[in-house]
Design an enzyme around this catalytic site. Structure first.
Site, PDB file in Angstrom:
ATOM      1  NE  ARG A 229      -4.326  -0.839   0.251  1.00  0.00           N
ATOM      2  CZ  ARG A 229      -4.469  -2.053  -0.872  1.00  0.00           C
ATOM      3  NH1 ARG A 229      -3.648  -2.149  -1.666  1.00  0.00           N
ATOM      4  NH2 ARG A 229      -5.773  -2.814  -0.706  1.00  0.00           N
ATOM      5  CG  HIS A 277      -3.541  -0.474  -6.925  1.00  0.00           C
ATOM      6  ND1 HIS A 277      -3.973   0.069  -5.795  1.00  0.00           N
ATOM      7  CD2 HIS A 277      -3.928  -1.763  -6.611  1.00  0.00           C
ATOM      8  CE1 HIS A 277      -4.075  -1.053  -4.922  1.00  0.00           C
ATOM      9  NE2 HIS A 277      -4.376  -2.020  -5.273  1.00  0.00           N
TER      10      HIS A 277
HETATM   11  P1  NDP Z   1      -1.284 -10.868   5.119  1.00  0.00           P
HETATM   12  O1  NDP Z   1      -2.262 -10.237   6.092  1.00  0.00           O
HETATM   13  O2  NDP Z   1      -1.465 -12.231   4.724  1.00  0.00           O
HETATM   14  O3  NDP Z   1       0.192 -10.547   5.467  1.00  0.00           O
HETATM   15  C1  NDP Z   1       0.544  -9.262   5.933  1.00  0.00           C
HETATM   16  C2  NDP Z   1       1.923  -9.532   6.435  1.00  0.00           C
HETATM   17  O4  NDP Z   1       2.268  -8.205   6.956  1.00  0.00           O
HETATM   18  C3  NDP Z   1       2.229 -10.828   7.434  1.00  0.00           C
HETATM   19  O5  NDP Z   1       3.068 -11.352   7.385  1.00  0.00           O
HETATM   20  C4  NDP Z   1       2.188  -9.723   8.565  1.00  0.00           C
HETATM   21  O6  NDP Z   1       2.834 -10.263   9.897  1.00  0.00           O
HETATM   22  C5  NDP Z   1       3.166  -8.538   8.306  1.00  0.00           C
HETATM   23  N1  NDP Z   1       2.860  -7.333   9.023  1.00  0.00           N
HETATM   24  C6  NDP Z   1       1.568  -6.471   9.413  1.00  0.00           C
HETATM   25  N2  NDP Z   1       1.701  -5.534   9.951  1.00  0.00           N
HETATM   26  C7  NDP Z   1       3.136  -5.521  10.352  1.00  0.00           C
HETATM   27  C8  NDP Z   1       3.836  -4.816  11.280  1.00  0.00           C
HETATM   28  N3  NDP Z   1       3.646  -3.881  12.164  1.00  0.00           N
HETATM   29  N4  NDP Z   1       5.206  -5.221  11.618  1.00  0.00           N
HETATM   30  C9  NDP Z   1       5.805  -6.293  10.783  1.00  0.00           C
HETATM   31  N5  NDP Z   1       4.847  -7.138   9.896  1.00  0.00           N
HETATM   32  C10 NDP Z   1       3.803  -6.789   9.622  1.00  0.00           C
HETATM   33  O7  NDP Z   1      -1.555  -9.807   3.730  1.00  0.00           O
HETATM   34  P2  NDP Z   1      -1.559 -10.400   2.149  1.00  0.00           P
HETATM   35  O8  NDP Z   1      -0.123 -10.822   2.069  1.00  0.00           O
HETATM   36  O9  NDP Z   1      -2.580 -11.154   1.731  1.00  0.00           O
HETATM   37  O10 NDP Z   1      -1.492  -8.951   1.549  1.00  0.00           O
HETATM   38  C11 NDP Z   1      -0.568  -7.814   1.914  1.00  0.00           C
HETATM   39  C12 NDP Z   1      -1.208  -6.311   1.317  1.00  0.00           C
HETATM   40  O11 NDP Z   1      -0.878  -6.627  -0.146  1.00  0.00           O
HETATM   41  C13 NDP Z   1      -2.592  -6.229   1.574  1.00  0.00           C
HETATM   42  O12 NDP Z   1      -3.076  -5.704   2.716  1.00  0.00           O
HETATM   43  C14 NDP Z   1      -2.788  -5.228   0.341  1.00  0.00           C
HETATM   44  O13 NDP Z   1      -2.709  -4.010   0.988  1.00  0.00           O
HETATM   45  C15 NDP Z   1      -1.870  -5.239  -0.725  1.00  0.00           C
HETATM   46  N6  NDP Z   1      -2.296  -5.866  -2.097  1.00  0.00           N
HETATM   47  C16 NDP Z   1      -1.980  -5.327  -3.070  1.00  0.00           C
HETATM   48  C17 NDP Z   1      -2.309  -5.552  -4.181  1.00  0.00           C
HETATM   49  C18 NDP Z   1      -2.010  -4.954  -5.659  1.00  0.00           C
HETATM   50  O14 NDP Z   1      -2.521  -5.140  -6.604  1.00  0.00           O
HETATM   51  N7  NDP Z   1      -0.896  -3.708  -5.329  1.00  0.00           N
HETATM   52  C19 NDP Z   1      -3.227  -6.493  -4.501  1.00  0.00           C
HETATM   53  C20 NDP Z   1      -3.549  -7.396  -3.206  1.00  0.00           C
HETATM   54  C21 NDP Z   1      -3.178  -6.873  -2.053  1.00  0.00           C
HETATM   55  P3  NDP Z   1       2.302 -11.573  10.554  1.00  0.00           P
HETATM   56  O15 NDP Z   1       2.559 -12.676   9.503  1.00  0.00           O
HETATM   57  O16 NDP Z   1       3.550 -11.912  11.798  1.00  0.00           O
HETATM   58  O17 NDP Z   1       0.920 -11.544  10.867  1.00  0.00           O
HETATM   59  C1  OXD Z   2      -5.936  -4.836  -3.188  1.00  0.00           C
HETATM   60  C2  OXD Z   2      -6.572  -5.734  -4.139  1.00  0.00           C
HETATM   61  O1  OXD Z   2      -6.288  -4.774  -1.701  1.00  0.00           O
HETATM   62  O2  OXD Z   2      -6.402  -5.375  -5.338  1.00  0.00           O
HETATM   63  O3  OXD Z   2      -5.248  -4.141  -3.687  1.00  0.00           O
HETATM   64  O4  OXD Z   2      -6.978  -6.969  -3.681  1.00  0.00           O
END
Ligand code: NDP
Ligand code: OXD
Length: 314
Positions: A229, A277
């Site tokens: 993000r 995006h």
């Molecule tokens: P998950 O919830 O599966 O994973 C998030 C990861 O971030 C976890 O490993 C978590 O740690 C870590 N995390 C969160 N907060 C912290 C912190 N404060 N300190 C350290 N580590 C942290 O999410 P996804 O992998 O499914 O997705 C990640 C993001 O990707 C989404 O939230 C979205 O914003 C973005 N996204 C973007 C897209 C695009 O097209 N550009 C498409 C889809 C998603 P822990 O494992 O320990 O909980």
């Molecule tokens: C996002 C998605 O969260 O495309 O960005 O799923």
């Protein structure tokens, strides 16, 4: 009983049709003031919903985010106390991994340089470090970060990841918690950000953090890649570091404000790749199946999957 579709930037009518096909017993209504009786609403399928949606709908049984990210919902002051379900979908994950691998290879294999050389009809090779000498570090080792880490490890890169809780992933070194962040950065040449946007991650990737990346790497300077993000990074710092050369390259798919303003210095910062995006454009049919299956399972008495923890916001 009703499923409300409240999706901005998407074709609501197409989404309503997909859900009607999959849930023939449900009334599926596109959000509009006065279009539903709030007490009839069981579920909301939402993407960046207008504030008025949850001024009216106060007690749905569940809210489905039409995306893996839920920051667009968690930031709302009037979000009901219902479970928020996010998208976890193999198709979306595979597409994200493709994008991350593409960007890592593009910087690793000097593709921007060859692009520029081609424009000048210049035939000139450059030194090529082996993947095993390049350290890729992922901020976030969740559904998306974990899958990308495995793919990069299979390609031979030296892969590590940073998350809140420690992980066990073959071929991937795990760093957990704020106290391990600096050690993680010091061992990273290419930083890949796949963090969600939460209060804890807002503005995390700034000039100070980026200056802690390894300076002695095989690529001759650190590279930053973000498809998580935009609000987790400080764009002015990234632009400045690309200009002065303290960042060798960047690939950015997400921005604090989208679309990225035409006057942003990032558009023509040296070594910067911008995509709008689209890192993980999702298959609407797969996402509709996912939401419909969750609703059917929930109504059959099974728990919802991939529910957001309101304490952490992801
Ligand atoms: P998950 O919830 O599966 O994973 C998030 C990861 O971030 C976890 O490993 C978590 O740690 C870590 N995390 C969160 N907060 C912290 C912190 N404060 N300190 C350290 N580590 C942290 O999410 P996804 O992998 O499914 O997705 C990640 C993001 O990707 C989404 O939230 C979205 O914003 C973005 N996204 C973007 C897209 C695009 O097209 N550009 C498409 C889809 C998603 P822990 O494992 O320990 O909980
Ligand atoms: C996002 C998605 O969260 O495309 O960005 O799923």
């Amino acid at each position: 009983m009703t499923l409300v579709i409240a999706v901005r930037n998407f074709d609501a009518e197409e989404w309503a049709e997909r859900m009607r096909k999959r849930l023939p017993g449900k009334e599926v209504v596109i959000w509009q003031e006065g279009a539903v009786l709030p007490e009839d609403v069981e579920y909301v399928l939402a993407w960046k919903p207008e504030e008025a949606v949850f001024e009216t709908i106060k007690a749905p049984k569940a809210i489905f985010s039409l995306g893996a990210g839920v920051d667009h919902l968690m930031k709302l002051d009037n979000l009901p106390e219902a479970p928020v379900v996010r998208i976890v979908d193999p198709d979306l994950t595979a597409r994200m991994t493709e994008w991350v691998v593409l960007q890592v290879l593009l910087h690793h294999r000097s593709h921007l340089t060859y692009d520029a050389q081609q424009a000048d009809r210049l035939w000139k090779g450059h030194r090529q470090p082996a993947a095993k000498h390049v350290r890729v570090g992922l901020l976030g080792l969740g559904e998306l970060g974990g899958d990308a880490a495995r793919a990069l490890s299979r390609l031979g890169f030296k892969v590590s990841g940073w998350s809140r809780r420690s992980k066990v992933i073959e071929g991937v070194k795990s760093y957990a918690g704020d106290e391990r962040l600096d050690a993680f950065l010091a061992n990273t040449d290419i930083l890949v950000n796949l963090l969600p946007h939460t209060t804890a991650t807002t503005g995390l990737v700034d000039g100070e953090l980026l200056s802690k990346l390894a300076q002695d790497g095989a690529l001759g300077g650190p590279v930053y890649i973000n498809a998580g993000r935009g609000a987790t990074q400080v764009e002015a710092d990234i632009a400045k570091m690309l200009q002065e050369g303290t960042l060798k390259g960047a690939s950015l798919d997400v921005f604090a404000d989208e679309p990225l303003a035409t006057e942003s210095p990032l558009w023509d910062a040296p070594g910067c790749v911008i995509t709008p995006h689209v890192a993980a454009e999702s298959d609407p049919e797969a996402l509709s199946d996912y939401v419909a299956e969750q609703i059917k399972a929930f109504e059959a008495g099974r728990p919802l999957q991939n529910v957001v923890d309101p304490r952490t916001g992801y």
